[in-house]
Design an enzyme around this catalytic site. Structure first.
Site, PDB file in Angstrom:
ATOM      1  N   ASP A 196      -2.614   1.409  -4.593  1.00 12.81           N
ATOM      2  CA  ASP A 196      -3.806   1.346  -3.759  1.00 12.81           C
ATOM      3  C   ASP A 196      -4.829   0.418  -4.405  1.00 12.81           C
ATOM      4  O   ASP A 196      -4.587  -0.171  -5.459  1.00 12.81           O
ATOM      5  CB  ASP A 196      -4.393   2.745  -3.538  1.00 12.81           C
ATOM      6  CG  ASP A 196      -4.732   3.473  -4.835  1.00 12.81           C
ATOM      7  OD1 ASP A 196      -4.940   2.802  -5.871  1.00 12.81           O
ATOM      8  OD2 ASP A 196      -4.783   4.715  -4.828  1.00 12.81           O
TER       9      ASP A 196
ATOM     10  N   HIS B 136       0.818  -1.218   0.000  1.00 11.44           N
ATOM     11  CA  HIS B 136       0.000   0.000   0.000  1.00 11.44           C
ATOM     12  C   HIS B 136       0.851   1.267   0.000  1.00 11.44           C
ATOM     13  O   HIS B 136       0.336   2.371  -0.227  1.00 11.44           O
ATOM     14  CB  HIS B 136      -0.936   0.003   1.215  1.00 11.44           C
ATOM     15  CG  HIS B 136      -2.274   0.594   0.933  1.00 11.44           C
ATOM     16  ND1 HIS B 136      -2.447   1.796   0.280  1.00 11.44           N
ATOM     17  CD2 HIS B 136      -3.527   0.139   1.197  1.00 11.44           C
ATOM     18  CE1 HIS B 136      -3.731   2.064   0.174  1.00 11.44           C
ATOM     19  NE2 HIS B 136      -4.419   1.077   0.710  1.00 11.44           N
TER      20      HIS B 136
END
Length: 207
Positions: A186, A182
């Site tokens: 995303d 992340h």
């Protein structure tokens, strides 16, 4: 270390791979034994082409930043006879034909199980595919191998009822999963990545 240091996110999608399995059956029916392909070859190529098009999934996270790899080297997880896994790389994956990928894959499996892999092959992957397609598992949610930033999982190809053009048909489907870092991408980008792989499997002749 992977789970401690990398903020993973996970996505999965179930993909109709009937076009791919039918294309594969037709190809293998007319190909010499040495040139027959496994579904894994199509999946590896689809992953590599998607990585080449969509940044953020092929490369390394080092010293607090992402380093994109100029070439995609897909690692393939291989189960060793004595237990454990290794994931050597198929080098320059995106630019190879399916036959060349299959040849490389067979060679890697043989050398991995004979304990003859080179250290460079184990360090080279820029993304990894792990498949449990022969283990009667619907989905696998793997952890990233540092310093990589993404890993793809594939379950078993199974026959399921599927709606096509408003009608229910028996189709071959597989659940693909993505574990990604992340800090680099995303969920929106991850969804685009899985969609890109699925689109390429829907048109296997283009691989």
């Amino acid at each position: 270390r992977s789970k401690r240091e990398i903020p993973h996110y996970y996505l999965s999608t179930t993909v109709d791979v009937t076009p791919a399995t039918e294309w594969l059956a037709a190809h293998n029916a007319s190909a010499p034994v040495a040139e027959r392909l496994l579904f894994a070859a199509l999946l590896v190529k689809a992953i590599a082409l998607t990585c080449a098009e969509l940044p953020g999934f092929s490369g390394f996270y080092r010293d607090g930043r992402f380093e994109a790899s100029p070439a995609v080297h897909v690692g393939v997880a291989v189960a060793l006879r004595g237990g454990g896994l290794v994931a050597p790389a198929i080098m320059e994956t995106a630019g190879k034909s399916l036959t060349a990928l299959m040849d490389d894959f067979r060679a890697l499996v043989m050398r991995a199980r004979a304990g003859r892999l080179r250290a460079s092959e184990l360090a080279a992957p820029t993304i990894i595919l792990t498949s449990l397609g022969e283990s009667s598992v619907d989905a696998v949610f793997p952890i990233i191998q540092p310093p990589q930033v993404a890993i793809v999982g594939a379950g078993e190809i199974v026959t399921r009822p599927w709606v096509v053009d408003g009608a229910v048909q028996a189709r071959q489907v597989v659940t693909l999963s993505l574990g990604a870092d992340h800090r680099v991408t995303d969920g929106r980008l991850g969804a685009q990545f899985l969609a890109g792989v699925a689109q390429r499997l829907a048109d296997p002749g283009s691989l």
